[in-house]
Each structure stands twice: as C-alpha cells, then as structure tokens.
Design a protein around this motif. Structure first.
Motif, PDB file in Angstrom:
ATOM      1  N   MET A 287      35.582  33.807  25.879  1.00 23.45           N
ATOM      2  CA  MET A 287      36.431  32.951  26.731  1.00 23.45           C
ATOM      3  C   MET A 287      37.597  33.571  27.080  1.00 23.45           C
ATOM      4  N   MET A 288      38.622  34.068  26.254  1.00 20.90           N
ATOM      5  CA  MET A 288      39.782  34.370  26.119  1.00 20.90           C
ATOM      6  C   MET A 288      39.709  35.791  27.034  1.00 20.90           C
ATOM      7  N   GLU A 289      38.869  36.496  26.671  1.00 13.67           N
ATOM      8  CA  GLU A 289      38.923  38.206  27.103  1.00 13.67           C
ATOM      9  C   GLU A 289      38.527  37.836  28.710  1.00 13.67           C
ATOM     10  N   LYS A 290      38.160  36.897  29.302  1.00 11.70           N
ATOM     11  CA  LYS A 290      38.026  36.596  30.903  1.00 11.70           C
ATOM     12  C   LYS A 290      39.602  37.140  31.459  1.00 11.70           C
ATOM     13  N   VAL A 291      40.580  36.901  30.547  1.00  9.39           N
ATOM     14  CA  VAL A 291      41.913  37.372  31.055  1.00  9.39           C
ATOM     15  C   VAL A 291      42.076  38.677  31.524  1.00  9.39           C
ATOM     16  N   TYR A 292      41.374  39.661  30.945  1.00  6.71           N
ATOM     17  CA  TYR A 292      41.339  40.965  31.357  1.00  6.71           C
ATOM     18  C   TYR A 292      40.981  41.134  32.875  1.00  6.71           C
ATOM     19  N   GLN A 293      40.150  40.261  33.481  1.00  8.26           N
ATOM     20  CA  GLN A 293      39.623  40.410  34.918  1.00  8.26           C
ATOM     21  C   GLN A 293      40.855  40.050  35.759  1.00  8.26           C
ATOM     22  N   LEU A 294      41.840  39.143  35.129  1.00  9.94           N
ATOM     23  CA  LEU A 294      42.979  38.752  36.006  1.00  9.94           C
ATOM     24  C   LEU A 294      44.095  39.792  36.368  1.00  9.94           C
ATOM     25  N   SER A 295      43.857  40.850  35.571  1.00  9.05           N
ATOM     26  CA  SER A 295      44.870  41.882  35.433  1.00  9.05           C
ATOM     27  C   SER A 295      44.925  42.897  36.720  1.00  9.05           C
ATOM     28  N   GLU A 296      44.196  42.721  37.436  1.00 10.45           N
ATOM     29  CA  GLU A 296      44.133  43.749  38.672  1.00 10.45           C
ATOM     30  C   GLU A 296      44.622  43.168  39.946  1.00 10.45           C
ATOM     31  N   ALA A 297      44.999  44.062  40.869  1.00  6.75           N
ATOM     32  CA  ALA A 297      45.624  43.581  42.227  1.00  6.75           C
ATOM     33  C   ALA A 297      44.357  43.253  42.939  1.00  6.75           C
ATOM     34  N   THR A 298      44.356  42.350  43.749  1.00 10.01           N
ATOM     35  CA  THR A 298      43.461  41.634  44.569  1.00 10.01           C
ATOM     36  C   THR A 298      43.840  41.742  46.130  1.00 10.01           C
ATOM     37  N   ARG A 299      42.434  41.536  46.858  1.00  5.99           N
ATOM     38  CA  ARG A 299      42.684  41.675  48.340  1.00  5.99           C
ATOM     39  C   ARG A 299      42.362  40.087  48.757  1.00  5.99           C
ATOM     40  N   GLU A 300      42.184  39.075  48.029  1.00  4.56           N
ATOM     41  CA  GLU A 300      42.031  37.853  48.143  1.00  4.56           C
ATOM     42  C   GLU A 300      43.132  37.133  48.551  1.00  4.56           C
ATOM     43  N   PHE A 301      44.340  37.767  47.688  1.00  5.29           N
ATOM     44  CA  PHE A 301      45.582  37.014  47.927  1.00  5.29           C
ATOM     45  C   PHE A 301      46.639  38.145  48.309  1.00  5.29           C
ATOM     46  N   GLN A 302      48.007  37.771  48.816  1.00  8.46           N
ATOM     47  CA  GLN A 302      49.024  38.827  49.036  1.00  8.46           C
ATOM     48  C   GLN A 302      49.525  39.003  47.578  1.00  8.46           C
ATOM     49  N   ASN A 303      49.577  40.326  47.644  1.00  8.68           N
ATOM     50  CA  ASN A 303      50.154  40.871  46.370  1.00  8.68           C
ATOM     51  C   ASN A 303      52.030  41.447  46.543  1.00  8.68           C
ATOM     52  N   VAL A 304      52.557  41.164  45.377  1.00 10.85           N
ATOM     53  CA  VAL A 304      53.797  41.834  45.454  1.00 10.85           C
ATOM     54  C   VAL A 304      53.972  42.520  44.176  1.00 10.85           C
ATOM     55  N   LEU A 305      55.387  43.031  44.106  1.00 12.76           N
ATOM     56  CA  LEU A 305      55.807  43.643  42.777  1.00 12.76           C
ATOM     57  C   LEU A 305      56.045  42.476  41.802  1.00 12.76           C
TER      58      LEU A 305
ATOM     59  N   TRP B 242      51.450  28.640  52.418  1.00 10.00           N
ATOM     60  CA  TRP B 242      51.555  27.634  51.182  1.00 10.00           C
ATOM     61  C   TRP B 242      50.073  27.544  50.430  1.00 10.00           C
ATOM     62  N   GLU B 243      49.108  27.274  51.282  1.00  9.50           N
ATOM     63  CA  GLU B 243      47.995  27.067  50.792  1.00  9.50           C
ATOM     64  C   GLU B 243      47.341  28.343  50.036  1.00  9.50           C
ATOM     65  N   GLU B 244      47.655  29.394  50.559  1.00  8.65           N
ATOM     66  CA  GLU B 244      47.270  30.669  49.688  1.00  8.65           C
ATOM     67  C   GLU B 244      47.735  30.688  48.469  1.00  8.65           C
ATOM     68  N   PHE B 245      49.152  30.427  48.559  1.00 10.18           N
ATOM     69  CA  PHE B 245      49.991  30.258  47.167  1.00 10.18           C
ATOM     70  C   PHE B 245      49.623  29.293  46.290  1.00 10.18           C
ATOM     71  N   THR B 246      49.080  28.307  46.485  1.00  9.95           N
ATOM     72  CA  THR B 246      48.773  27.300  45.635  1.00  9.95           C
ATOM     73  C   THR B 246      47.297  27.266  45.174  1.00  9.95           C
ATOM     74  N   ARG B 247      46.465  27.940  46.188  1.00  7.85           N
ATOM     75  CA  ARG B 247      45.159  28.506  45.433  1.00  7.85           C
ATOM     76  C   ARG B 247      45.308  29.405  44.593  1.00  7.85           C
ATOM     77  N   SER B 248      46.266  30.571  44.910  1.00  5.29           N
ATOM     78  CA  SER B 248      46.213  31.682  43.901  1.00  5.29           C
ATOM     79  C   SER B 248      46.829  30.986  42.480  1.00  5.29           C
ATOM     80  N   CYS B 249      47.813  30.055  42.416  1.00  8.85           N
ATOM     81  CA  CYS B 249      48.084  29.464  41.223  1.00  8.85           C
ATOM     82  C   CYS B 249      46.874  29.022  40.452  1.00  8.85           C
ATOM     83  N   LYS B 250      45.888  28.231  41.049  1.00 10.83           N
ATOM     84  CA  LYS B 250      44.683  27.910  40.420  1.00 10.83           C
ATOM     85  C   LYS B 250      44.035  28.783  39.827  1.00 10.83           C
TER      86      LYS B 250
END
Length: 413
Positions: A219-237, A331-339
């Motif tokens: 369950m914890m190692e699912k965090v590795y999937q969150l390490s990459e850039a995404t096209r679902e949300f806007q990315n920044v440095l 704002w909606e995208e930002f809050t969705r990305s927080c979840k």
C-alpha cells in the motif's frame, strides 16, 4: 575546497566588478548541528581590500560529504550533481528573484562538488529554533515564497519554452532522486513505518498488518506512482523538501531585547536546497510544505485556509506576468490535485519526522563518534534506533506516533 581565484570571482560577482583584490579567505563549519542529510555545510569568509580598507564578505558553502558511504550514495543517485545543474542552468532563467519577490539565495559558484551562495545569516535570515512549531504567520510567509517560485516557473514555461513543457527541455535536470528504488534512505524510512505499525501502532492487530506481512508495504509503495509529471494537472517546478532547515526567515529584533530575534514574527523567507526538485503539480509542494511544518491538529484546523491562501497569492503573482490563474490553473483543478496526491505528504512526513525531530545533537554526535553507525541509521536500517528513541523522548514519541497513526488511518480505514 576553494581557490583564491574562485574567491576573486565570487566577490567580483557579488559587487558586479571586473576584479577585486582578495587579501585572505577562510572556511569554517556553518553549524555544530546537522543542517541536512545530503551534503556538508560551511561558511566561507573572504576578506578584500577596497580603497585601502579591509572588507569581509560571507558566503554559504555546500559540499559533497567527506564520509565515503554517504558520498557514494549521493553520487550514485545523482543528488548533488542535480542541484549543481539546477543552480547553473534552470534556476537563473526564472524571473523576479529580487527584492521582496525573492524566493531563493543567489548562487555565485557551482562546481561538480560544491555550491557557494549568499550567507543569509548576515542578511538577517535564520531558521526557527529546533522543535519550535510553525504558526500561521510562518506558514503564510512560506506559502507566499512557494507561490513566487511556482509563478516564476509558469511564466518561464509560458513565455520562454516555445509551446512546450519545462520537463521536455530540462527533463535531465529534474529526474526523480528520492522516490526511487535506488534510494536506500527512502526505503529505510518505509521500513520504520512498517516496524512501528507492527509493534507500537493502535492498528497492529488490523488484518492487513497482522495477517499479511507484505500488505502494508504494498500500500505504501503506491507512492512511487505519484512521483512523475502528469498531463492531468498543470505542472510547475516543485521543491519537495521544505522542512524547517530548508526555509530561512527574516526575523525582526525582539522588542525590548535587541540581542534576540522575534521568532514569532517572520517578515519574509527564502527557500534552500533544490536537489529533490521535480516537475509536478503545485499541490505536491503545497501539501508537503504544510505537512512537514505543522502538527496534525493545526493542519486539521487550517488546511483549507492554507490552500486558499496559497492559491490567492499565486493568482496575485501570476497577474504580474499577465497570466490568468483561472485559465492556467483553475481552483477546481488545484483542489482535485490535492486529493489525488494525498498519500505523498503522509508518507514523506513519516520518513522525515523520525530523523528531523530527534533531540538536538543526537545525530551529530553519532556522526562524529561512530560514522559507520550514522551511515546505517541514515541509509540502511533505522528501525531499532527510532523505536528506542521513542522510549527515551516524550516529545519525539508523541510526534512520531502522531504522523504514523495519521498515515495508517488513511491507509487502513
């Protein structure tokens, strides 16, 4: 560590002169305590002669560790090389790092084995004292600084990257250096969480822990999937490492006692140490920063306020560049990305806190007297060390228990 010729170049850059006359220079330890786990830290003092008068200039020097095992790990993962390249190539391209809009120190020399930057202590900046909790004021100043960095990143991508993303151009500088199987420091942290869950947690009799020895780690190692850039949300440095030692605040003098700083009233802050930077949604940085620097009750009471505060300040910063946040990062995208990224700060907090919230001096003493044990604790196996210190230190026990239980509640309920 540094040559006289390099000292001439450093002060020349500082004063924006073609050349200066260096009389002397010296290097001393920046602190008696450990300031970070990914380098060694020094203060460089350069004395020059100007108009028959001696003047001293102070700089912060970060170098590869002299400890063989620690250096080998950092070089294998590429952490130090990554930060050197960021300071040399990408960070100078981001705008508005001046005056009240400044969000990082100036860097005057970047070499494969060291970085030399402004010494912020002589500019009125400092860390909060060990174990002092961030207040709402500290968090607001930190989130403003983070928003400035993110806004600079968006401005650069929109106006200077020719309709492509930052990672398409600078991907080789923004590789994953923490959430990777090669990082034994991170893996050792996951093992501590597992050990706590099995021996000290209120969830130790939960079927996922009691009956299946591999379930929690999966369950914890699912965090590795969150390490990459995404096209679902806007990315920044994203910085991704903003614990208290990587944030320096400008504090006023304490009223009635000018020899002391008023740590409760930060005026401005700057961000340090960029070796874990990634190109990811800003929610990653915002959540990590809030979790690293606040207790659970404070987060429960202030989380939504902090998310809104950050977003409103980001909108304000982007407006300086004629960028509409409602279009680029709604704002909606930002809050969705927080979840979406909720697991990451929970995991990171459980890995950081057992090392960053030890009683002052413990790790420093081990590093000096038993380097081999220090290496084992940092990079191989810290289970017994953490559990023993929980029995010896009430503050440490309460803090570690709090972050571990918060993660386990998220995963198991």
């Amino acid at each position: 560590l540094v040559t006289r010729a390099e000292c001439v170049e450093i002060v020349s850059q500082t004063l924006n002169l073609d050349r200066v006359h260096v009389i002397d220079y010296s290097i001393e330890a920046a602190s008696d305590e450990i300031l970070g786990f990914l380098g060694e830290y020094f203060r460089l003092v350069i004395t020059i002669e100007e108009n028959s008068t001696e003047k001293k200039f102070y700089y912060f020097l970060k170098a590869l560790p002299t400890d063989k095992d620690q250096r080998e790990l950092i070089e294998r993962i590429g952490l130090f090389h990554k930060e050197v390249q960021l300071y040399s190539i990408l960070l100078p391209k981001l705008k508005w790092n001046t005056g009240s809009s400044k969000w990082r120190p100036n860097c005057y020399l970047s070499r494969y084995d060291l970085l030399i930057m402004e010494e912020l202590g002589h500019l009125g900046y400092g860390h909060v004292p060990d174990r002092m909790e961030f207040t709402e004021k500290h968090m607001q100043e930190t989130l403003k600084c983070l928003a400035r960095m993110h806004a600079s990143s968006l401005e650069f991508e929109i106006n200077h990257c020719e309709n492509t993303r930052i990672d398409a151009i600078f991907g080789s500088l923004l590789f994953e250096s923490q959430l990777t199987g090669k990082n034994t420091w991170f893996k050792a942290g996951l093992n501590v969480i597992e050990a706590f869950a099995k021996h000290k947690s209120t969830f130790k009799d939960h079927p996922s822990i009691r009956d299946d020895p591999n379930k929690l780690m999966e369950m914890m190692e699912k965090v590795y999937q969150l390490s990459e850039a995404t096209r679902e949300f806007q990315n920044v440095l994203c910085h991704r490492d903003l614990w208290s030692k990587n944030i320096m605040f400008q504090f006023p003098k304490l009223e009635g006692n000018p020899q002391e700083l008023d740590y409760a009233n930060p005026q401005h802050c700057l961000l340090m140490d960029f070796q874990i930077c990634r190109y990811q949604p800003p929610a990653v940085d915002v959540l990590l920063t809030i979790f690293f620097n606040t207790r659970r009750q404070h987060r429960d009471e202030h989380m939504q306020l902090y998310l809104k505060f950050y977003y409103d300040f980001l909108k304000q910063e982007l407006k300086k560049y004629d960028i509409d946040a409602a279009i680029k990062l709604p704002w909606e995208e930002f809050t969705r990305s927080c979840k979406h990224y909720a697991l990451m700060p929970l995991i990171f907090n459980c890995i950081f806190v057992p090392l960053t919230h030890l009683a002052p001096g413990i790790l420093t003493q081990i590093q000096k007297t038993d380097p081999e044990r220090y290496h084992v604790i940092c990079n191989t196996d810290r289970n017994e060390f953490v559990l023993q210190n929980m029995d010896l230190d009430d503050f440490y026990r309460d803090y570690v228990t709090e972050v571990m239980e918060e993660l386990l509640q998220h995963l198991l309920t």
